[in-house]
Design a protein around this motif. Sequence first.
Motif, PDB file in Angstrom:
ATOM      1  N   ALA A  28       0.932  -1.134  -0.041  1.00 11.85           N
ATOM      2  CA  ALA A  28       0.029   0.069  -0.071  1.00 11.85           C
ATOM      3  C   ALA A  28       0.724   1.252   0.015  1.00 11.85           C
ATOM      4  CB  ALA A  28      -0.901   0.163   1.378  1.00 11.85           C
ATOM      5  N   GLU A  29       2.061   1.099   0.883  1.00 10.53           N
ATOM      6  CA  GLU A  29       2.719   2.416   0.862  1.00 10.53           C
ATOM      7  C   GLU A  29       3.292   2.608  -0.540  1.00 10.53           C
ATOM      8  OE1 GLU A  29       4.244   5.558   2.446  1.00 10.53           O
ATOM      9  OE2 GLU A  29       3.194   4.241   3.819  1.00 10.53           O
ATOM     10  N   LEU A  30       3.831   1.576  -0.994  1.00  7.74           N
ATOM     11  CA  LEU A  30       4.454   1.769  -2.370  1.00  7.74           C
ATOM     12  C   LEU A  30       3.900   2.012  -3.688  1.00  7.74           C
ATOM     13  CD1 LEU A  30       7.257   0.669  -0.592  1.00  7.74           C
ATOM     14  CD2 LEU A  30       8.171  -0.228  -2.780  1.00  7.74           C
ATOM     15  N   THR A  31       2.377   1.984  -3.456  1.00 10.37           N
ATOM     16  CA  THR A  31       1.689   2.361  -4.412  1.00 10.37           C
ATOM     17  C   THR A  31       0.920   3.727  -4.079  1.00 10.37           C
ATOM     18  OG1 THR A  31      -0.084   0.847  -3.495  1.00 10.37           O
ATOM     19  CG2 THR A  31       1.282   0.061  -5.275  1.00 10.37           C
ATOM     20  N   LEU A  67       1.368 -12.458  -3.372  1.00  8.54           N
ATOM     21  CA  LEU A  67       0.602 -12.120  -4.389  1.00  8.54           C
ATOM     22  C   LEU A  67      -0.265 -11.136  -3.993  1.00  8.54           C
ATOM     23  CD1 LEU A  67      -0.326 -15.254  -6.565  1.00  8.54           C
ATOM     24  CD2 LEU A  67       1.462 -13.520  -7.062  1.00  8.54           C
ATOM     25  N   ALA A  68      -0.405  -9.849  -4.655  1.00  6.60           N
ATOM     26  CA  ALA A  68      -1.332  -8.847  -3.975  1.00  6.60           C
ATOM     27  C   ALA A  68      -2.183  -8.021  -4.936  1.00  6.60           C
ATOM     28  CB  ALA A  68      -0.587  -7.788  -3.220  1.00  6.60           C
ATOM     29  N   SER A  69      -3.576  -7.907  -4.695  1.00  3.95           N
ATOM     30  CA  SER A  69      -4.413  -7.504  -5.576  1.00  3.95           C
ATOM     31  C   SER A  69      -4.471  -6.020  -5.077  1.00  3.95           C
ATOM     32  CB  SER A  69      -5.659  -8.003  -5.563  1.00  3.95           C
ATOM     33  OG  SER A  69      -6.644  -7.274  -6.271  1.00  3.95           O
ATOM     34  N   ALA A 112      -4.426 -10.405  -0.684  1.00  3.45           N
ATOM     35  CA  ALA A 112      -3.159 -10.893  -0.560  1.00  3.45           C
ATOM     36  C   ALA A 112      -2.862 -12.056   0.204  1.00  3.45           C
ATOM     37  CB  ALA A 112      -2.335  -9.825   0.109  1.00  3.45           C
ATOM     38  N   ALA A 113      -1.890 -12.747  -0.337  1.00  5.01           N
ATOM     39  CA  ALA A 113      -1.656 -14.129   0.245  1.00  5.01           C
ATOM     40  C   ALA A 113      -0.149 -14.428   0.071  1.00  5.01           C
ATOM     41  CB  ALA A 113      -2.524 -15.455  -0.454  1.00  5.01           C
ATOM     42  N   VAL A 114       0.423 -14.970   1.178  1.00  2.10           N
ATOM     43  CA  VAL A 114       1.819 -15.506   1.001  1.00  2.10           C
ATOM     44  C   VAL A 114       1.624 -16.889   0.354  1.00  2.10           C
ATOM     45  CG1 VAL A 114       3.739 -15.991   2.569  1.00  2.10           C
ATOM     46  CG2 VAL A 114       2.239 -14.309   3.143  1.00  2.10           C
ATOM     47  N   SER A 115       2.522 -16.767  -0.672  1.00  2.00           N
ATOM     48  CA  SER A 115       2.792 -18.225  -1.588  1.00  2.00           C
ATOM     49  C   SER A 115       3.988 -18.973  -1.187  1.00  2.00           C
ATOM     50  CB  SER A 115       2.760 -17.878  -2.944  1.00  2.00           C
ATOM     51  OG  SER A 115       3.841 -16.606  -3.357  1.00  2.00           O
ATOM     52  N   GLU A 116       5.030 -18.336  -0.659  1.00  2.00           N
ATOM     53  CA  GLU A 116       6.244 -18.800  -0.303  1.00  2.00           C
ATOM     54  C   GLU A 116       6.761 -18.079   1.122  1.00  2.00           C
ATOM     55  OE1 GLU A 116       9.051 -19.380  -3.258  1.00  2.00           O
ATOM     56  OE2 GLU A 116       7.494 -19.228  -4.977  1.00  2.00           O
ATOM     57  N   LEU A 117       7.299 -19.082   1.755  1.00  2.00           N
ATOM     58  CA  LEU A 117       7.967 -18.459   3.078  1.00  2.00           C
ATOM     59  C   LEU A 117       9.148 -19.438   3.443  1.00  2.00           C
ATOM     60  CD1 LEU A 117       8.344 -16.490   5.483  1.00  2.00           C
ATOM     61  CD2 LEU A 117       6.642 -17.987   6.671  1.00  2.00           C
ATOM     62  N   ASP A 118      10.124 -18.887   3.428  1.00  2.00           N
ATOM     63  CA  ASP A 118      11.512 -19.724   3.876  1.00  2.00           C
ATOM     64  C   ASP A 118      12.079 -18.893   4.875  1.00  2.00           C
ATOM     65  OD1 ASP A 118      13.982 -20.915   4.287  1.00  2.00           O
ATOM     66  OD2 ASP A 118      14.333 -21.452   2.264  1.00  2.00           O
ATOM     67  N   LYS A 119      11.789 -19.370   6.267  1.00  2.00           N
ATOM     68  CA  LYS A 119      12.029 -18.642   7.454  1.00  2.00           C
ATOM     69  C   LYS A 119      13.744 -18.781   7.460  1.00  2.00           C
ATOM     70  CE  LYS A 119      10.580 -19.448  11.452  1.00  2.00           C
ATOM     71  NZ  LYS A 119      10.107 -19.969  12.433  1.00  2.00           N
ATOM     72  N   ASP A 120      14.322 -19.975   7.070  1.00  2.00           N
ATOM     73  CA  ASP A 120      15.826 -19.911   7.144  1.00  2.00           C
ATOM     74  C   ASP A 120      16.536 -19.018   6.537  1.00  2.00           C
ATOM     75  OD1 ASP A 120      15.556 -22.165   9.054  1.00  2.00           O
ATOM     76  OD2 ASP A 120      15.491 -23.717   7.472  1.00  2.00           O
ATOM     77  N   ASN A 152      -7.836   2.000 -10.469  1.00  2.00           N
ATOM     78  CA  ASN A 152      -7.385   1.086 -11.445  1.00  2.00           C
ATOM     79  C   ASN A 152      -7.157  -0.300 -10.417  1.00  2.00           C
ATOM     80  OD1 ASN A 152      -7.090   2.215 -14.005  1.00  2.00           O
ATOM     81  ND2 ASN A 152      -5.457   3.523 -12.982  1.00  2.00           N
ATOM     82  N   ARG A 153      -7.215  -1.190 -10.804  1.00  2.00           N
ATOM     83  CA  ARG A 153      -7.034  -2.539 -10.066  1.00  2.00           C
ATOM     84  C   ARG A 153      -5.849  -3.294 -10.681  1.00  2.00           C
ATOM     85  NH1 ARG A 153     -12.240  -4.849  -7.671  1.00  2.00           N
ATOM     86  NH2 ARG A 153     -12.814  -3.209  -6.473  1.00  2.00           N
ATOM     87  N   ASN A 154      -4.652  -3.387 -10.083  1.00  3.91           N
ATOM     88  CA  ASN A 154      -3.527  -4.244 -10.310  1.00  3.91           C
ATOM     89  C   ASN A 154      -3.123  -5.317  -9.398  1.00  3.91           C
ATOM     90  OD1 ASN A 154      -2.422  -1.600 -12.283  1.00  3.91           O
ATOM     91  ND2 ASN A 154      -3.078  -0.832 -10.360  1.00  3.91           N
ATOM     92  N   ARG A 155      -2.560  -6.394 -10.040  1.00  4.52           N
ATOM     93  CA  ARG A 155      -1.981  -7.292  -9.291  1.00  4.52           C
ATOM     94  C   ARG A 155      -0.570  -7.407  -9.249  1.00  4.52           C
ATOM     95  NH1 ARG A 155      -4.018 -12.803 -11.746  1.00  4.52           N
ATOM     96  NH2 ARG A 155      -3.594 -11.511 -13.742  1.00  4.52           N
ATOM     97  N   PHE A 156       0.095  -7.703  -8.109  1.00  5.77           N
ATOM     98  CA  PHE A 156       1.544  -7.753  -8.052  1.00  5.77           C
ATOM     99  C   PHE A 156       2.281  -8.829  -7.569  1.00  5.77           C
ATOM    100  CE2 PHE A 156       0.303  -3.084  -7.755  1.00  5.77           C
ATOM    101  CZ  PHE A 156       1.217  -2.492  -8.397  1.00  5.77           C
TER     102      PHE A 156
END
Length: 174
Positions: free
Chosen positions: A60-63, A129-131, A114-122, A146-150
């Motif tokens: 949100a901040e970067l858009t 992905l974010a709408s 938005a949803a986290v698709s990958e997480l590697d804590k190590d 405008n609607r965008n996906r990132f």
Amino acid sequence: MAEEVTKRRGPLYAAIAAVVVAAGFAGWAGWSWVDAGTDNGLDYARTRAAVLETGRAQVAELTTLDYHNVDRGIARWLEQSTGALRDRLAATDEATKKTLAGNGSVATGKVLDAAVSELDKDTGTARMLASVEISVAKDGTAPTTNRNRFAVALTRTPAGWKLSALDPIPVGAS
């Protein structure tokens, strides 16, 4: 007489069996409770939730950018980013800043989902992905939306999770 002794011991054996079963159950329940409190899955879920919350706020901040104070907007972007993304943002030249200030618009990003698709804590990396709905208001005109996906990448830094990539997903891409 032997039958009488057996009748008296029957309830005693039942009581002993019940105590043994109860103690076994209490031991199992206690072990399960302690194990659940130290479960790596629980820590992973907490980290995933923190990444999602942080990522949503940073996207949100970067858009979002207000033409009244482009330098402050870019400074906020730099606070939220790291790596190559931060380097690109830091390289914003004066001509681009002047163009952004001169267009007289205020862009406001709002993450719809938005949803986290990958997480590697190590390794301290995550992808999500974010709408995003970006409303652009220009002096004297009605705002447009405008609607965008990132596709978003986050990297854990000493200061916490920060965006390391913010790439638009073209319409029609799956």
